[in-house]
Scaffold this active site. Structure first.
Site, PDB file in Angstrom:
ATOM      1  N   ASP A 272      -9.035   3.574  -2.199  1.00 47.67           N
ATOM      2  CA  ASP A 272      -9.917   4.078  -1.139  1.00 47.67           C
ATOM      3  C   ASP A 272     -11.235   4.578  -1.706  1.00 47.67           C
ATOM      4  O   ASP A 272     -11.467   5.795  -1.842  1.00 47.67           O
ATOM      5  CB  ASP A 272      -9.211   5.195  -0.369  1.00 47.67           C
ATOM      6  CG  ASP A 272      -7.968   4.710   0.345  1.00 47.67           C
ATOM      7  OD1 ASP A 272      -7.851   3.484   0.563  1.00 47.67           O
ATOM      8  OD2 ASP A 272      -7.119   5.536   0.690  1.00 47.67           O
TER       9      ASP A 272
ATOM     10  N   ASP B  59       0.856  -1.191   0.000  1.00 45.86           N
ATOM     11  CA  ASP B  59       0.000   0.000   0.000  1.00 45.86           C
ATOM     12  C   ASP B  59       0.895   1.245   0.000  1.00 45.86           C
ATOM     13  O   ASP B  59       2.103   1.160   0.214  1.00 45.86           O
ATOM     14  CB  ASP B  59      -0.883  -0.029   1.246  1.00 45.86           C
ATOM     15  CG  ASP B  59      -2.046   0.944   1.180  1.00 45.86           C
ATOM     16  OD1 ASP B  59      -2.336   1.463   0.083  1.00 45.86           O
ATOM     17  OD2 ASP B  59      -2.670   1.182   2.227  1.00 45.86           O
TER      18      ASP B  59
ATOM     19  N   GLU C 181       2.635   4.642  -4.319  1.00 48.66           N
ATOM     20  CA  GLU C 181       2.652   5.478  -5.527  1.00 48.66           C
ATOM     21  C   GLU C 181       4.017   6.134  -5.805  1.00 48.66           C
ATOM     22  O   GLU C 181       4.304   6.331  -7.002  1.00 48.66           O
ATOM     23  CB  GLU C 181       1.558   6.560  -5.441  1.00 48.66           C
ATOM     24  CG  GLU C 181       0.146   6.031  -5.520  1.00 48.66           C
ATOM     25  CD  GLU C 181      -0.277   5.261  -4.274  1.00 48.66           C
ATOM     26  OE1 GLU C 181      -1.045   4.291  -4.407  1.00 48.66           O
ATOM     27  OE2 GLU C 181       0.174   5.619  -3.168  1.00 48.66           O
TER      28      GLU C 181
END
Length: 812
Positions: A475, A400, A403
């Site tokens: 999300d 997670d 990015e």
């Protein structure tokens, strides 16, 4: 070789449009041709009969992306015809016309139909930004492009590829977490695919704010794209995944239901959730540990107070049949007493500024350094560090915040990455960072447990991510709109190579109401990844937390999902071979059907090629469903409908609209509470009468490990041929005996069957059959009673499941 009279050198302001210019020199190469205008250079390379790579650069040495394309060109016959200012490159399925006077390209199929054509601007630069301009074809549609919100047909919109942490994104917001610059173009003359092999921030404009062209551009680097054409969109997707790779066979448990929350803690709560699934007879295979399992959010740690003995806790969960997946964030807390930071500092494993200072940004643990996953030594270090989790008994990994995300959301572009020896700035490296973290994590899982298939779930990635991880859509929000938008995200990922994908069931941000959660659970039963996830400081969001009615609806669809595991597992195996999605937009199979692009029907998809799923909001009691050409059966009653029409379908909360194409076959097994439990040994095949037949390839293996690569599997093709009236179970392949010693075949829509099995007359049995159980009448008031559907007197035949060829006749 052919040369024009004078090389041309463009001049002028570099901030203005700079065209490629007239080709001054060109020559044929072993796999295509190359040349120059004096201002820029180009290469065309034939990778396959239907794949051509186009490269254009301001520099003689072309840039590379070492992470996405994993194959070299296949030796392919081609011919180049010289017509003066026009060159034509031919293969058996594709024709590329090159205009030398301005370097523009046009692509035709083997019949001469125009598929795609450069606008007169062709390939051009504005400063470092490079763009390919394409003429808009008549009523052209654009689909795919990976994790992109919005409508199925992307015409009239523009999309940016720049991996972005976007909490509670809107259903039309862009960009999101994961970038795949691959799309499919469709118009009345044909179809094609384009993959932009440039990792910089890129923009795809499909006729937004202009009526002249579509375009795709990168803010820096070369123009480097692959053009695809084959007779079907499925073949294009297969060829794209040949180029960028396909997923590996996941462990069987990863196909079961996965329960997550931000966060389950302390360990007593983890045990309570696990026990509740078992006490309530609700199938589930996975429980996740989010960031609160860590000490101060530091990766490679457990919180000693909340989880004093993680190894014992995980062992207890395994006794209940649960696998454990832990979250892994890339941020390494900059604390000299924290071994991962100390090691990374000493071994120069982190992302740096150009002057060599370690880059720091704030994430969950506070100020953090970031491993440079584009560096081989960093990846190797990460893989070794994963021994920490493997020794505790962890089964899977959830990457997670990769990015990479940080507070402030503005990573400096001057940061330097190794890029496997090529050295690159953040501008070039960002979009592949998450992919390389997933790569490292998968390799670490294999290093620490070489006998087990790895399961990695990632939020971020780039083209080729499917080789390393499943993906989820980040999300999302607990809303009806997000439920439907998630379906389009998953089908778009599927047509972009990522077959193993899903969304957070129930919504991550906010709180679902009863109806929404029930509908989401039923819809997600037909998703490749079936995971529920909810946010901290919200109400409990397990399937039983919404009352008895929702609990029973959820249990029904959980049970149906687990009964379909033979079908789903077989479909996963097929996808490892052909790269095709398990959740496939109708546009893939019916690209010229205008109805499939309409807003009312764009969410419909085929799951495992056996079920047409028509998602619908929870508050609707009746909905419009579009059935494409062919005949269709309503799953729960066998009511038959002709295709090519819109029908009105009742959709009570306990029955998601699902239809089976006539002529199809799918398989079921008995119910189990998790994939580690044995079923009863009976494989049920459902065959649906139709004018067109089909083949279902049934596949089994150990469900774990890699023995299947050495022949330890069981596979057989099962073909229904309506013209001959036969159902043929071909001789099995593989060295593994079937896990199902008995087979039962249900015949849907057939009348007056007189069956023979390998020439011997068979006597059919019948019984009433229901795919879902009847709901308990908790409220005795008539208007609170839910409908119940079953198929009366459904004929079936049961016999021993032997590996030899078995032929049923008499299905006329």
């Amino acid at each position: 070789m052919n040369e024009s009279n004078t090389p041309t050198k463009n001049s002028g302001n570099s901030l203005r449009h700079q065209p490629f210019g007239k080709i001054s020199k060109w020559h044929e190469t072993p796999d295509g041709l190359s040349g120059t205008s004096g201002f820029a250079y180009f290469k065309l390379r034939v990778f396959e009969t239907g794949i051509v790579r186009i490269q254009a650069s301001r520099f003689e040495n072309f840039e590379s992306n070492p992470y996405s394309v994993i194959v070299e060109p296949n030796p392919t016959a081609f011919e180049i015809q010289d017509h003066g200012d026009i060159l034509v490159l031919h293969t058996s399925v594709l024709r590329v016309q090159i205009n030398l006077s301005a370097f523009s390209l046009a692509f035709f199929d083997h019949q001469g139909k125009l598929l795609n054509q450069d606008d007169s601007f062709g390939i051009a630069w504005i400063g470092t930004e490079v763009t390919a301009y394409k003429k808009l074809q008549h009523k052209e549609k654009f689909i795919g492009l990976g994790e992109k919100t919005g409508n199925l047909n992307r015409f009239g919109n523009a999309y940016t590829h720049w991996n972005t942490d976007y909490f509670a994104y809107g259903v039309g917001d862009d960009p999101l977490y994961l970038s795949i610059p691959f799309y499919l173009g469709i118009h009345d003359q044909g179809h094609y695919g384009i993959y932009l092999n440039n990792t910089h921030k890129s923009l795809f404009n499909f006729g937004a704010s202009n009526n002249r062209f579509a375009s795709f551009s990168a803010e820096d680097g070369d123009m480097d794209y692959y053009f695809f054409h084959y007779p079907s969109l499925s073949e294009i997707i297969t060829s794209y995944t040949w180029l960028t790779g396909r997923m590996q066979m996941p462990p069987m448990w990863a196909l079961g239901f996965q329960q997550c929350r931000y966060s389950y803690y302390p360990e007593s709560e983890v045990h309570a959730v696990a026990q509740a699934f078992r006490d309530k007879n609700m199938p589930a295979d996975v429980i996740y540990l989010d960031i609160h399992h860590m000490e101060a959010y530091k990766v490679f740690t457990f919180d000693g107070e909340k989880f004093p003995n993680p190894k014992a806790m995980i062992a207890r969960l395994k006794e209940k049949g649960f696998k454990v997946v832990v979250i892994m964030d890339p941020g390494i807390k900059t604390d000299v007493s924290y071994p991962p930071y100390q090691e990374g500092f000493e071994q120069n494993l982190f992302v740096n500024y150009p002057d060599g200072q370690i880059y720091e940004a704030q994430v969950w643990p506070g100020w953090c350094a970031f491993p440079d996953f584009t560096k081989a030594t960093t990846r190797g270090w990460w893989e070794e560090k994963m021994a920490f989790y493997a020794e505790a008994g962890v089964d899977g990994y959830w990457t997670d915040m990769n990015e990479p995300a940080s507070w402030g959301q503005c990573t400096p572009n001057l940061l330097e990455f190794d890029f496997d020896g090529e050295k690159a700035s953040h501008r070039k490296a960002r979009n592949v960072y998450g992919m390389q973290m997933a790569r490292s994590t998968q390799a670490g899982a294999l290093l620490q447990a070489p006998e087990k298939r790895p399961f990695v779930l990632t939020r971020s990635g780039f083209a080729g991510i499917q080789r390393y991880a499943a993906a989820w859509t980040g999300d999302n929000v607990a809303s009806e709109e997000h439920m439907l938008a998630g379906i389009r995200l998953v089908t778009s990922l599927g047509m972009s190579g990522v077959a193993f994908a899903g969304y957070d069931v129930g919504g991550f941000a906010g709180e679902a109401n009863k109806g929404l959660f029930a509908r989401w659970m039923s819809t997600a039963a037909f998703s490749p990844l079936y995971r529920a996830h909810s946010m901290i400081n919200t109400k409990d969001a397990e399937p039983w937390a919404f009352g008895e009615e929702v609990e029973e609806i959820s249990r029904n669809y959980l049970n149906f999902r687990y009964s379909l595991l033979p079908t789903i597992y077989s479909a996963f195996y097929q996808s490892t071979q052909n790269g095709l999605p398990l959740a496939a937009s109708l546009a893939i199979h019916y690209p010229q059907d205008e109805f499939v692009y309409q807003t009312a029907f764009q969410n419909e998809y085929l799951f495992c090629n056996a079920f047409l799923v028509a998602p619908v909001e929870s508050f609707k009691e009746i909905t419009k469903v579009y059935l494409p050409t062919g005949d269709w059966y309503y799953l729960y009653t066998d009511q038959k409908y002709g295709g090519g029409q819109v029908i009105y379908q009742e959709c009570p909360l306990n029955y998601l609209p699902v239809f089976v194409p006539a002529g199809r076959i799918f398989a079921q097994q008995s119910l189990t509470q998790h994939t580690g439990l044995a079923h009863d040994g009976l494989l049920s095949l459902h065959v649906y009468q139709g004018k067109k037949g089909s083949t279902y390839t049934h596949y089994e293996d150990g469900g774990e490990g890699f023995d299947y690569l050495k022949g330890s599997f069981f596979a057989r093709e099962i073909t229904y041929n309506p013209e001959l009236g036969t159902l043929t179970l071909k001789q099995s392949t593989g060295e593994l005996p079937s896990h199902y010693p008995s087979i039962r075949i249900y015949f849907h829509g057939f009348d007056g069957l007189n069956l023979k099995l390998n020439g011997l007359t068979q006597e059919l049995s019948t019984h009433s059959f229901a795919f879902l159980k009847k709901l308990t009448a908790f409220d005795p008031l008539p208007d609170q009673v839910h409908p119940y559907f079953q198929i009366d007197s459904l004929p079936y035949l049961q016999f021993d499941h032997t590996p030899e060829e078995l032929v049923l006749t008499g299905l006329n």
